[in-house]
Scaffold this active site. Structure first.
Site: not given
Ligand code: NAP
Length: 322
Positions: A145, A148-149
């Site tokens: 992701c 997200c990261d």
């Protein structure tokens, strides 16, 4: 105490929430079991929560962020009376009438919920490469992701594996943070749509490693590199990297229904005559039954179909018992 509903919807991506809007407007007082925030596979809102800009959902000329779109879907269904429970279904019994659904401990005698009709919209989740050290380093440099990261890889070198739209979307997004993004694809040409390809080819921070497979991820506590194989020469080499984003497609979240609902060999639910499954009163919509289109708009469309199918099925049942 078991709570009874006319209709329960499992899953809260575009398919589940659109089913929620239609079922609520049909006054079926649906309950949406939306998943758990801690889970990567069935978080509330589905895969759009892990995406950035959605540019192809009709009605949004300038595009819209995935989480924002899902939040609007959710509010819209709530406005018409859909209820939500933030939990993961641990067991279903589709042999009983009404159907039984458990959240939490699957071994309790009484189900948590019972439903006369059920709409399955559990979606799909990221496939992994199954490399020896991939799981160990997941969350420590291996990610599925970018949204997200990505932030953790400021001014670092990273790679994205895959040649589809997801891989290219991730790569483009990651250029906001990383110095260099290498797209590693097992073949010599991308599967991604032409417009995405053009954007990636034109980007100064993206380069490509063609005909290359990742053999393993390297690093003790965090990713320090990867081992790759040239698929033409079969030669192996190592690349220094801080992160590896895996974007090679998805698998449907159907484990819960094994042995109860008919599935393809690939695990996707089989639907017949619209959104019906092999169990009367159980309907399926979205990515859990669609390996061909897998778009937010097609998922939403099939969620609408599932709610209409469920409503008509409930009406027929009532007519029969009158
Ligand atoms: P996909 O289209 O199935 O592409 C998966 C890619 O990963 C392919 O290039 C495939 O290689 C590669 N791959 C699969 N297994 C692999 C393995 N074990 N090792 C190495 N590479 C592997 O999946 P997706 O990119 O997730 O897209 C899914 C659907 O969503 C598509 O219909 C796509 O158009 C859509 N989507 C759209 C957008 C957008 O429009 N913004 C964004 C994301 C996704 P091969 O090419 O060799 O098979």
């Amino acid at each position: 105490m078991t709570e009874s509903r006319q209709t329960i919807i499992v899953g809260s991506g575009p398919a589940g929430l659109t089913a929620g809007i239609y079922a609520a407007r049909a006054q079926l007082s649906p309950l949406v079991i939306e998943g758990e925030p801690s889970s990567t596979s069935d978080q509330p809102g589905g895969q759009l929560m892990l995406t950035t800009e959605v540019e192809n959902f009709p009605g949004f000329v300038q595009g819209i962020m995935g989480p924002e779109l899902m939040s609007a879907f959710r509010e819209q269904a709530a406005r018409f009376g859909a209820d939500y429970v933030t939990a993961k279904v641990s067991r279903v019994d589709l042999s009983s009438r009404p159907f039984g659904l458990w959240v939490g401990d699957p071994d309790t005698h009484e189900p948590s919920y019972e439903a006369r009709s059920l709409i399955v919209a559990t979606g799909a989740q990221s496939l992994m490469l199954n490399l020896p050290n991939e799981e160990r380093l997941l969350g420590y440099g291996v990610s599925t992701c970018a949204t997200c990261d990505g932030f953790f890889f400021r001014e670092r070198k990273i790679a994205v594996v895959g040649g589809g739209d997801s891989a290219i979307e991730e790569a483009l997004f990651l250029t906001r943070f990383a110095d260099l993004v290498t797209v590693i694809h097992r073949r010599g040409e991308l599967r991604a749509s032409k417009v995405m390809q053009q954007r990636a080819f034109a980007h100064s921070k993206i380069n490509f490693l063609w005909n290359t497979s990742v053999v393993d991820v390297l690093g003790e506590t965090t990713v320090s590199g990867i081992r790759v194989r040239d698929n033409l020469s079969e030669e192996e080499s190592e690349l220094e990297l801080a992160g590896l984003f895996v974007a090679i497609g998805h698998q449907p979240n159907t484990a819960l229904f094994k042995g109860q609902l008919e599935m393809e060999d690939t695990g996707y639910l089989r639907t017949f005559d619209g959104t019906r499954t092999n169990v009367d009163g159980v309907f399926a919509c979205g990515d859990v039954q669609d390996h061909r289109y897998r778009q937010a708009i097609t998922a939403a469309g099939s969620g609408c179909m599932a709610a209409i199918d469920a409503e008509r099925w409930l009406e027929d049942q009532q007519a029969e018992t009158r």
